[in-house]
Write a protein that holds these residues in place. Structure first.
Motif, mmCIF file in Angstrom:
data_model
loop_
_atom_site.group_PDB
_atom_site.id
_atom_site.type_symbol
_atom_site.label_atom_id
_atom_site.label_comp_id
_atom_site.label_asym_id
_atom_site.label_seq_id
_atom_site.Cartn_x
_atom_site.Cartn_y
_atom_site.Cartn_z
ATOM 1 N N PRO A 195 33.660 49.410 23.238
ATOM 2 C CA PRO A 195 33.239 49.557 24.631
ATOM 3 C C PRO A 195 31.741 49.852 24.744
ATOM 4 O O PRO A 195 31.324 50.968 25.070
ATOM 5 C CB PRO A 195 34.094 50.731 25.128
ATOM 6 N N THR A 196 30.934 48.870 24.453
ATOM 7 C CA THR A 196 29.479 49.032 24.509
ATOM 8 C C THR A 196 28.957 48.597 25.876
ATOM 9 O O THR A 196 29.536 47.729 26.539
ATOM 10 C CB THR A 196 28.804 48.191 23.417
ATOM 11 N N THR A 197 27.863 49.193 26.304
ATOM 12 C CA THR A 197 27.264 48.771 27.567
ATOM 13 C C THR A 197 26.863 47.300 27.478
ATOM 14 O O THR A 197 26.330 46.846 26.456
ATOM 15 C CB THR A 197 26.022 49.618 27.893
ATOM 16 N N GLY A 198 27.170 46.567 28.528
ATOM 17 C CA GLY A 198 26.871 45.149 28.533
ATOM 18 C C GLY A 198 27.942 44.278 27.899
ATOM 19 O O GLY A 198 27.783 43.049 27.835
ATOM 20 N N ASN A 199 29.037 44.886 27.428
ATOM 21 C CA ASN A 199 30.115 44.098 26.833
ATOM 22 C C ASN A 199 30.976 43.502 27.949
ATOM 23 O O ASN A 199 31.931 44.115 28.431
ATOM 24 C CB ASN A 199 30.978 44.963 25.915
ATOM 25 N N SER A 200 30.619 42.308 28.369
ATOM 26 C CA SER A 200 31.341 41.659 29.465
ATOM 27 C C SER A 200 32.718 41.164 29.042
ATOM 28 O O SER A 200 33.533 40.786 29.892
ATOM 29 C CB SER A 200 30.521 40.486 30.010
ATOM 30 N N ASN A 201 32.991 41.177 27.748
ATOM 31 C CA ASN A 201 34.283 40.701 27.239
ATOM 32 C C ASN A 201 35.220 41.845 26.849
ATOM 33 O O ASN A 201 36.272 41.586 26.248
ATOM 34 C CB ASN A 201 34.065 39.795 26.023
ATOM 35 N N PHE A 202 34.847 43.083 27.174
ATOM 36 C CA PHE A 202 35.712 44.201 26.785
ATOM 37 C C PHE A 202 37.069 44.064 27.478
ATOM 38 O O PHE A 202 37.158 43.814 28.680
ATOM 39 C CB PHE A 202 35.082 45.541 27.149
ATOM 40 N N THR A 203 38.122 44.240 26.685
ATOM 41 C CA THR A 203 39.491 44.048 27.178
ATOM 42 C C THR A 203 40.415 45.099 26.596
ATOM 43 O O THR A 203 40.333 45.424 25.409
ATOM 44 C CB THR A 203 40.006 42.650 26.778
ATOM 45 N N LEU A 204 41.304 45.617 27.420
ATOM 46 C CA LEU A 204 42.396 46.470 26.955
ATOM 47 C C LEU A 204 43.633 45.604 26.747
ATOM 48 O O LEU A 204 43.894 44.680 27.530
ATOM 49 C CB LEU A 204 42.709 47.564 27.974
ATOM 50 N N ARG A 233 63.214 41.900 22.199
ATOM 51 C CA ARG A 233 62.160 41.897 21.182
ATOM 52 C C ARG A 233 60.862 42.521 21.693
ATOM 53 O O ARG A 233 59.851 42.494 21.005
ATOM 54 C CB ARG A 233 61.914 40.474 20.690
ATOM 55 N N GLY A 234 60.881 43.065 22.920
ATOM 56 C CA GLY A 234 59.694 43.736 23.445
ATOM 57 C C GLY A 234 58.507 42.813 23.592
ATOM 58 O O GLY A 234 57.379 43.177 23.225
ATOM 59 N N GLU A 235 58.707 41.643 24.155
ATOM 60 C CA GLU A 235 57.634 40.654 24.213
ATOM 61 C C GLU A 235 56.730 40.801 25.435
ATOM 62 O O GLU A 235 55.812 40.006 25.630
ATOM 63 C CB GLU A 235 58.226 39.250 24.158
ATOM 64 N N GLY A 236 56.981 41.803 26.282
ATOM 65 C CA GLY A 236 56.089 42.023 27.408
ATOM 66 C C GLY A 236 54.719 42.498 26.944
ATOM 67 O O GLY A 236 54.609 43.326 26.040
ATOM 68 N N LYS A 237 53.667 41.985 27.570
ATOM 69 C CA LYS A 237 52.327 42.426 27.211
ATOM 70 C C LYS A 237 51.433 42.434 28.440
ATOM 71 O O LYS A 237 51.741 41.816 29.461
ATOM 72 C CB LYS A 237 51.719 41.553 26.115
ATOM 73 N N VAL A 238 50.333 43.161 28.330
ATOM 74 C CA VAL A 238 49.336 43.246 29.392
ATOM 75 C C VAL A 238 47.969 43.075 28.746
ATOM 76 O O VAL A 238 47.663 43.724 27.744
ATOM 77 C CB VAL A 238 49.400 44.606 30.122
ATOM 78 N N VAL A 239 47.153 42.194 29.310
ATOM 79 C CA VAL A 239 45.780 42.005 28.861
ATOM 80 C C VAL A 239 44.887 42.219 30.078
ATOM 81 O O VAL A 239 44.970 41.476 31.053
ATOM 82 C CB VAL A 239 45.565 40.603 28.260
#
Length: 326
Positions: free
Chosen positions: A212-221, A276-282
């Motif tokens: 999580p760096t400043t300017g990281n426009s691609n940061f994703t949880l 199988r717990g295939e639910g995900k969140v991006v």
């Protein structure tokens, strides 16, 4: 046959038989071309290069996998314990194999790994019993899935009904394995404690594969291993060191809130096989290029409605994380 050649022929058969026994006893390592942990047709029942080792289809063995810590940082390690349980198979002999989509496996007692470290199996099933312990090392950030198959055998050397193998799954006779999900966080993100499992026994994981760096426009949880097509809530608060709140008083024992919920984001998890717990969140969370953000600490956690509730309060939560903007 020439009588002088008879002893040699007998010896050749004996050596061939011994080699087959030893190869089974020392386990077979899964590969991409031999997906023992993914495909019932080429697993412990065997075909082609594996031979007909055991019963052709999965049966009543139950395979459990206990993980010391499901969320790590790069180069972090955790213990993995695999156990095959089947009181209907005599004796205490068995075998297993597992492979991982990311990271490396570190062998323990009576186990051996592939040259690349991404697969592991038993060594000498005459001594291993039906439980095995080894380690996992997270060598790169992101989701890692561990696939496991295990066998309870009677040791008579025949592919009969006395050998029962199964994939890791909450369902008996499962034709597909349920992966054990691990997550390796990038620098600046760390776990604050584990989550709780859903009604199928799946543990979800939350993390970030980039810093999580400043300017990281691609940061994703990313959150994986969740109930499918379920309502979720991402919970966030400013600051770290949040004291966990025991959700047992809300009817969700073994679940802990690890954020004070100053801000929430709602949505729906992805589709797939709930067992199988295939639910995900991006969730893309671009970080502005603002030096004033450096050093800001956020506490986050995600909760989702359980499609097969095992608690009065039908919510499961992921592990908590703290992220420090760099």
């Amino acid at each position: 046959m020439n009588k002088s050649l008879l002893p040699l022929a007998v010896l050749s058969v004996v050596l061939l038989f011994d080699a087959r026994v030893v190869s089974k006893s020392n386990g077979i390592l899964p590969t991409r071309s031999l997906p023992l942990t993914r495909d019932a047709a080429s697993s412990c029942g065997g075909n082609g290069s594996t031979g007909s080792c055991h019963r052709i289809t999965p049966f009543l063995t139950q395979v459990s996998v206990a993980v010391g810590q499901r969320v790590l940082n790069v180069n972090g390690t955790t213990s993995i314990d695999v156990k095959a349980t089947n009181p209907g198979v005599s004796g205490n002999r068995g075998g297993f194999c597992a492979d991982t989509t990311k990271g490396v496996l570190v062998p323990g007692t009576n186990t051996r790994i592939s040259s690349g470290g991404d697969a592991i199996t038993h060594r000498n099933s005459f001594r291993t019993g039906r439980s095995w312990t080894f380690n996992y090392k997270g060598t790169a950030a992101g989701l890692a899935e561990l696939f496991v198959v295990a066998n309870a055998v009677n040791g008579n050397g025949r592919a009969d009904g006395g050998d029962d193998w199964a994939f890791h799954s909450s369902k008996l006779l499962a034709s597909k394995p349920t992966p054990v999900r691990l997550f390796v966080n990038a620098t600046g993100v760390k776990t604050t404690g584990p989550g709780c499992d859903d009604g199928h026994g799946n543990f979800s994981v939350l993390g970030a594969a980039t810093s999580p760096t400043t300017g990281n426009s691609n940061f994703t949880l990313e959150a994986h291993g969740l109930p499918t097509s379920a309502q979720f809530m991402l919970m966030l608060s400013i600051g770290g060191g949040v004291v966990p709140f025991d959700m047992g008083v809300m009817g969700a024992p073994d679940c802990f809130l690890r954020t004070t919920m100053q801000l929430t984001v709602n949505g729906t998890t992805g589709p797939g096989d709930a067992l199988r717990g295939e639910g995900k969140v991006v969730l893309p969370l671009p970080i502005p290029n603002d030096p004033n953000l450096k050093g800001l600490v956020l506490s986050l956690q995600l909760g989702a409605l359980d499609s097969k509730p095992k608690r009065n309060f039908p919510m499961v939560v992921t592990n908590g994380i703290e992220m420090t903007i760099l």
